[in-house]
Write a protein that holds these residues in place. Structure first.
Motif, PDB file in Angstrom:
ATOM      1  N   MET A 113     -23.141  -8.408 -31.053  1.00 20.29           N
ATOM      2  CA  MET A 113     -21.821  -8.621 -30.468  1.00 20.29           C
ATOM      3  C   MET A 113     -21.036  -9.637 -31.305  1.00 20.29           C
ATOM      4  N   LEU A 114     -21.725 -10.654 -31.817  1.00 21.77           N
ATOM      5  CA  LEU A 114     -21.086 -11.667 -32.647  1.00 21.77           C
ATOM      6  C   LEU A 114     -20.529 -11.048 -33.923  1.00 21.77           C
ATOM      7  N   ARG A 115     -21.268 -10.127 -34.526  1.00 18.88           N
ATOM      8  CA  ARG A 115     -20.790  -9.477 -35.745  1.00 18.88           C
ATOM      9  C   ARG A 115     -19.528  -8.672 -35.481  1.00 18.88           C
ATOM     10  N   GLU A 188     -27.566 -20.075 -35.899  1.00 17.12           N
ATOM     11  CA  GLU A 188     -28.370 -21.101 -36.570  1.00 17.12           C
ATOM     12  C   GLU A 188     -29.639 -21.358 -35.740  1.00 17.12           C
ATOM     13  N   HIS A 189     -30.804 -21.257 -36.399  1.00 15.32           N
ATOM     14  CA  HIS A 189     -32.098 -21.415 -35.737  1.00 15.32           C
ATOM     15  C   HIS A 189     -32.223 -20.470 -34.541  1.00 15.32           C
ATOM     16  N   GLY A 190     -31.680 -19.286 -34.665  1.00 17.69           N
ATOM     17  CA  GLY A 190     -31.714 -18.348 -33.551  1.00 17.69           C
ATOM     18  C   GLY A 190     -31.758 -16.915 -34.022  1.00 17.69           C
ATOM     19  N   PRO A 191     -31.499 -15.976 -33.130  1.00 19.80           N
ATOM     20  CA  PRO A 191     -31.608 -14.550 -33.479  1.00 19.80           C
ATOM     21  C   PRO A 191     -30.511 -14.113 -34.436  1.00 19.80           C
ATOM     22  N   ALA A 192     -30.749 -13.007 -35.091  1.00 19.46           N
ATOM     23  CA  ALA A 192     -29.808 -12.468 -36.067  1.00 19.46           C
ATOM     24  C   ALA A 192     -29.841 -10.954 -36.007  1.00 19.46           C
ATOM     25  N   THR A 193     -28.848 -10.330 -36.630  1.00 12.24           N
ATOM     26  CA  THR A 193     -28.777  -8.873 -36.661  1.00 12.24           C
ATOM     27  C   THR A 193     -29.814  -8.325 -37.633  1.00 12.24           C
ATOM     28  N   PRO A 201     -31.584 -12.061 -41.748  1.00 10.68           N
ATOM     29  CA  PRO A 201     -31.185 -13.022 -42.764  1.00 10.68           C
ATOM     30  C   PRO A 201     -31.998 -14.305 -42.654  1.00 10.68           C
ATOM     31  N   THR A 202     -32.013 -15.044 -43.734  1.00 15.20           N
ATOM     32  CA  THR A 202     -32.662 -16.344 -43.711  1.00 15.20           C
ATOM     33  C   THR A 202     -31.886 -17.275 -42.811  1.00 15.20           C
ATOM     34  N   GLU A 203     -32.552 -17.916 -41.874  1.00 14.00           N
ATOM     35  CA  GLU A 203     -31.885 -18.848 -40.986  1.00 14.00           C
ATOM     36  C   GLU A 203     -31.728 -20.178 -41.696  1.00 14.00           C
ATOM     37  N   ARG A 212     -37.879 -14.715 -34.766  1.00 22.19           N
ATOM     38  CA  ARG A 212     -37.411 -15.203 -33.479  1.00 22.19           C
ATOM     39  C   ARG A 212     -36.663 -14.084 -32.800  1.00 22.19           C
ATOM     40  N   PRO A 213     -37.277 -13.348 -31.921  1.00 18.68           N
ATOM     41  CA  PRO A 213     -36.610 -12.212 -31.294  1.00 18.68           C
ATOM     42  C   PRO A 213     -35.674 -12.665 -30.205  1.00 18.68           C
ATOM     43  N   THR A 214     -34.683 -11.836 -29.973  1.00 20.04           N
ATOM     44  CA  THR A 214     -33.767 -12.124 -28.867  1.00 20.04           C
ATOM     45  C   THR A 214     -34.298 -11.504 -27.595  1.00 20.04           C
TER      46      THR A 214
END
Length: 774
Positions: A113-115, A188-193, A201-203, A212-214
């Motif tokens: 959603m952020l993307r 940052e330090h959280g989930p990513a697409t 991506p590298t956090e 780190r799964p959502t």
């Protein structure tokens, strides 16, 4: 040849289209000089270097000015009137973007959603960005996806999503890179697409593959609201458990408790019993020679807490959750979407109880024009349910979901989350304000009564807005509190999610502001306000409240103003539409618009639907020459008013100058059964109207409104109000420093404002009213 840089003067542009979207507007000559086209990225240098998306300024704009919003000026480090160097930027797609934001937003907004919120924006490390999508150059291929993200953001974050700011921690390859659907976006330090190959991506500060799964999904704002109110960290950030980046997390330790979800207890009990039986007591089913299907369709308004409910129940029965956001999967290619769905199904069919949570399922399995992905989705659901895992699909529009999903081997159970009534809203407000220092004058019962159509996410946004206003008011106080005035001010800007598409602005008037019309006001109070305000009383007495009212009378006599006053007097949402606005030349679109209008009314109940110029919407059938469109619209209206689907806590008010042109079937009992004649004002009524219209007008002592009202024969209510306005303008023409309106100004106004009532039409309408009364 390289284009030269230009130095322009920054000007704050408070335009709604550009606000906090990273857009700068330049004069067309400047665009030509820099070889830029609308939608191109541009490098901006002030005290800091940032980037924006360029758009053309209006023809009256000065060539030396650069128009930008407050967010962009803040990223530049310059004020309104500062100097900014502008230069072209090559169009480069961003590979990776990492952001930081408030804990409640991080917990509620998924990376996908952020993307979508950042899509098409030029991002630079160190900048602030908003969640408002970029609308200057929308991509037609992703427009529907961005609209789905808007709805999900509204339901997850509530009203605050339009004002939330995020910090860009990292952006690669460099300043001004454009976010695309291939960009790896994460917290940052959280989930990513997921990337094209499934990698993340590298956090910031961590190596790739930390896994780190959502454990949350879009849709279901109560969960995000409850989490934000308690200040928890992102519930999707869990310790690595040895799974890969797309694996499921362990049971959600930070899931909201059912005590924090008032109004969902019966739904939670039903879902808990089903999952507990399917996960922990299958041997009992085996002894009885039967099985259980763990496919559930969870329907309810956006922001009502559907996803939060699933998380809470899953935590109670010790199950893992694998979230899937349907609009994101639907935007992929058929092959990629099928792979994503099968990977999600594989995650929940492993060891231990697990739930596949699919939010906004109508995007994957629409009722109309279902594609190949819908077929794969049904197959995956059937295989997952047969394997013993649970599948819960949520939707805010159950009518838009493919009926095939309700097959016995798919989503055999449907659970509905209702719109909260005042008692439930009061309970939800109690939970949301549990740690808020409230002043003694705060009456949550009154706040609950003034929030019709609000769901949990809307109430959470209301509490946040009231807190912000309290903080602004008490910056230096040691023990600040939230007062009732803060809630009242917040109610002016926070609207229910179900009314997000409505542009109706309600005036702060009540029936007390309507001059005269005592009998009409009493009839409307009984027919409109009582059913919406006291539905329990009607149920207790076994009386079916009136379904609708038709106001008719000469033009300008206050029919629309009466409805505006009803909206201000009652505690109901108002949907207003002109009769002709629902008519379309395309076959089926007019009927669809009628169905959509009543669907929104049911979602936002209690609701008042105002159909102005109803004779244009529902003329007598068989007489129109439009190919049958009007006849089909009348049929759709009749179906909605007294069809199979109940119309609860919704009252329809129509207005017309020609009641004889309205289809008689619409005026039968159970439809617009109460016909209310709004007569032209007589002498005493005109006096009351003049006094109501001139409450803020300083009249001189020589003005006698009583005498004036008796003299205005043939004037409608609108004419009387226009006379007052014109007299004030006459005083201003005489002197802009005038402090009073004199009798001479009124005389001048009378020479300009003429009576508009047609005696023949008034006589005909009076005879029609007498005939209906007899």
């Amino acid at each position: 040849m390289a284009q030269p840089d230009l130095i322009l003067t920054a000007r704050l542009r408070p335009a709604a289209l550009d606000a906090r979207r990273g857009v700068v507007r330049l004069h067309p000559e400047v665009l030509t000089a820099l070889a830029l086209r609308p939608g191109d990225p541009v490098r901006l240098t002030g005290r800091r270097v940032t980037a924006g998306i360029v758009a053309a300024a209006g023809p009256t704009a000065a060539p030396a000015l650069l128009h930008a919003d407050d967010l962009l000026l803040g990223n530049l480090g310059v004020r309104d009137g500062g100097q900014v160097t502008v230069s072209p930027l090559p169009v480069v797609a961003a590979r990776r973007v990492v952001l930081a934001g408030p804990a409640g937003v991080v917990a509620a907004v998924s990376p996908e959603m952020l993307r979508l919120a950042l899509l098409g924006k030029a991002v630079t490390a160190g900048d602030d960005v908003s969640l408002l999508p970029q609308d200057v150059q929308p991509d037609a291929s992703t427009r529907s996806l961005v609209e789905a993200a808007r709805r999900s953001l509204s339901s997850r974050v509530g009203y605050a999503w339009t004002s939330t700011l995020l910090r860009v921690v990292a952006a690669e390859p460099g300043p001004g890179a454009l976010v695309t659907m291939d960009t790896l976006v994460g917290w940052e330090h959280g989930p990513a697409t997921h990337g094209p190959d499934g990698a993340r991506p590298t956090e910031a500060g961590r190596p790739t593959g930390a896994g780190r799964p959502t454990n949350h999904a879009p849709g279901g704002g109560a969960g995000g609201a409850a989490t934000a109110s308690r200040g928890r960290a992102d519930p999707g950030v869990a310790a690595a458990d040895g799974r890969d980046a797309v694996g499921t997390a362990p049971a959600d330790a930070d899931a909201p408790s059912l005590e924090d979800l008032p109004g969902l207890r019966s739904q939670a009990q039903e879902l808990t019993e089903l999952l507990d039986l399917g996960f922990h007591h299958r041997e009992v089913l085996g002894r009885l020679g039967t099985t259980v299907s763990l496919g559930v369709l969870l329907a309810g308004p956006a922001g009502s807490g559907k996803s939060a409910l699933v998380r809470a129940v899953a935590a109670r029965v010790g199950a893992r959750i694998r979230p899937v956001w349907a609009p994101e999967v639907a935007a992929l290619t058929n092959t990629a979407a099928a792979e994503r769905l099968r990977a999600a199904a594989a995650d929940v069919t492993g060891d231990g109880p697990a739930v596949l949570l699919v939010t906004d399922v109508e995007a994957l399995a629409p009722a109309e024009e279902a594609g190949p992905v819908a077929t794969v989705f049904r197959q995956v659901l059937a295989e997952t349910v047969r394997a013993g895992a649970a599948v819960v699909c949520t939707t805010g529009r159950p009518e838009a979901v493919d009926p095939a999903l309700r097959a016995p081997d798919l989503l055999s159970l449907r659970i509905t989350v209702p719109l909260p009534d005042p008692a439930l809203r009061r309970e939800q407000l109690g939970v949301l304000t549990r740690q808020v220092p409230l002043a003694e004058d705060v009456r949550l019962d009154e706040v609950a009564g003034r929030t019709p159509g609000f769901v949990a996410a809307d109430l959470a946004a209301l509490v946040r807005e009231a807190g912000v206003r309290a903080a602004l008011r008490q910056k230096s106080a040691e023990t600040p509190t939230v007062a009732m005035a803060d809630f009242t001010a917040a109610l002016e800007v926070v609207r229910p999610t179900t009314m997000a598409g409505s542009t109706l602005e309600l005036a702060s008037v009540t029936l007390d502001d309507v001059g005269d019309l005592v009998e009409v006001k009493q009839t409307l109070t009984e027919s409109v306000l009582w059913p919406l305000t006291y539905p329990d009383t009607f149920a207790r007495l076994g009386v079916q409240p009136p379904r609708g009212v038709l106001l008719y009378g000469p033009p300008g006599c206050g029919k629309t103003y009466l409805v505006t006053a009803l909206a201000g007097s009652g505690r109901a949402n108002v949907l207003s539409v002109k009769g002709a606005e629902l008519m379309s030349k395309w076959v089926g679109e007019s009927e669809r618009a009628v169905r959509e209008l009543f669907r929104r009314a049911r979602e936002a109940a209690p609701t008042l639907i105002f159909l102005d110029e109803v004779d244009a919407l529902a003329p007598v059938r068989g007489q129109a020459t439009d190919g049958g469109t009007a006849d089909r619209v009348v049929a759709a209206l009749l179906t909605e008013l007294d069809g199979i689907e109940a119309l609860r806590n919704v009252v329809v008010v129509g207005a017309t100058n020609r009641p004889d042109l309205v289809d008689p079937a619409l005026l039968r009992p159970g439809r617009l059964e109460r016909l209310v004649y709004v007569p032209p004002p007589d002498g005493p009524a005109r006096v009351e109207i003049l006094r109501a219209a001139s409450r803020g007008v300083p009249f001189a002592p020589d003005v006698d409104l009583s005498t004036l009202g008796e003299e205005l024969d043939g004037f409608s209510a609108a004419d009387c109000a226009a006379l007052v306005r014109e007299s004030a303008l006459a005083a201003m023409r005489e002197s802009l420093s005038a402090s009073t309106v004199t009798g001479a100004h009124l005389a001048a106004a009378r020479s300009r404002v003429r009576p508009s009532l047609d005696p023949a039409q008034v006589a005909w309408l009076a005879a029609y009213a007498q005939q209906r009364a007899g």
